[in-house]
Design a protein around this motif. Structure first.
Motif, short mmCIF file in Angstrom:
data_model
loop_
_atom_site.label_atom_id
_atom_site.label_comp_id
_atom_site.label_asym_id
_atom_site.label_seq_id
_atom_site.Cartn_x
_atom_site.Cartn_y
_atom_site.Cartn_z
N VAL A 91 0.85 -1.18 0.00
CA VAL A 91 0.00 0.00 0.00
C VAL A 91 0.89 1.23 0.00
CG1 VAL A 91 -0.17 0.04 2.53
CG2 VAL A 91 -1.94 1.15 1.14
N GLN A 92 0.45 2.28 -0.64
CA GLN A 92 1.21 3.53 -0.66
C GLN A 92 1.09 4.24 0.68
OE1 GLN A 92 -0.23 5.76 -4.06
NE2 GLN A 92 1.44 4.99 -5.34
N ARG B 160 -6.10 6.00 13.42
CA ARG B 160 -5.83 5.57 12.04
C ARG B 160 -6.35 4.16 11.77
NH1 ARG B 160 -0.89 4.74 10.30
NH2 ARG B 160 0.06 4.27 12.34
N PHE B 161 -6.32 3.30 12.76
CA PHE B 161 -6.77 1.92 12.62
C PHE B 161 -8.12 1.74 13.31
CE2 PHE B 161 -2.39 -0.39 12.18
CZ PHE B 161 -2.02 0.49 11.19
N LYS C 52 1.66 4.70 7.51
CA LYS C 52 2.90 5.40 7.73
C LYS C 52 4.08 4.47 7.45
CE LYS C 52 1.12 8.67 11.13
NZ LYS C 52 1.29 9.25 12.49
N PRO C 53 5.25 5.06 7.21
CA PRO C 53 6.42 4.22 6.91
C PRO C 53 6.75 3.21 7.99
CG PRO C 53 6.84 6.49 6.30
CD PRO C 53 5.53 6.47 7.05
N GLU C 54 6.37 3.50 9.25
CA GLU C 54 6.69 2.56 10.33
C GLU C 54 5.68 1.43 10.46
OE1 GLU C 54 6.06 5.79 10.69
OE2 GLU C 54 4.81 6.22 12.43
N VAL D 123 4.67 -0.89 2.88
CA VAL D 123 4.25 0.46 2.51
C VAL D 123 5.28 1.05 1.57
CG1 VAL D 123 3.71 2.77 3.36
CG2 VAL D 123 3.06 0.77 4.71
N SER D 124 4.81 1.57 0.46
CA SER D 124 5.70 2.23 -0.49
C SER D 124 5.62 3.74 -0.28
CB SER D 124 5.31 1.88 -1.92
OG SER D 124 4.02 2.37 -2.21
#
Length: 123
Positions: free
Chosen positions: A12-13, A66-67, A86-88, A121-122
């Motif tokens: 997912v982006q 967010r979740f 998020k990237p993490e 995550v991209s």
């Protein structure tokens, strides 16, 4: 115990959304608390969200807002809607079941585990 199978993982982006599903087998599923854990490479497995049999929920601070965790007892399924990735967030995500009537604080209180589903995550 119940048997659990996760699905819905993938790429997912950053900022995008993804929904994970945890399908359970077992007639007593509706009485179990279900938790979603994640484990990033080189890190421990952490509880990110959980839902009790009555619908009470818990979220870790890193994902709160967010979740969203939800359950559909007739379908024996628990969902984890993940927004604003998020990237993490990349990790292997696992669902787990506990026979406790409340949301357990300890990982050891969850006695059934799925095999996990990978989320990346991209940027």
């Amino acid at each position: 115990q119940v048997q659990l199978v996760e699905s819905g993982g993938g790429l997912v982006q950053a900022g995008g959304s993804l929904r994970l599903s945890c399908a359970a087998s077992g007639r007593t599923f509706s009485s179990y608390a279900i938790g979603w854990f994640r484990q990033a490479p080189g890190k421990g497995r952490e509880l990110v969200a959980a839902i009790s049999w009555s619908g009470n929920t818990y979220y870790a601070g890193s994902v709160n807002g967010r979740f969203t965790i939800s359950r559909d007892n007739p379908k024996n399924t628990v969902y984890l809607q993940m927004n604003n990735r998020k990237p993490e967030d990349p990790a292997a995500y696992y669902c787990a079941a506990s026979p406790r009537s409340y949301i357990p604080a300890l990982r050891s209180d969850f006695d059934s585990w799925g095999e996990g589903t990978q989320v990346t995550v991209s940027s």
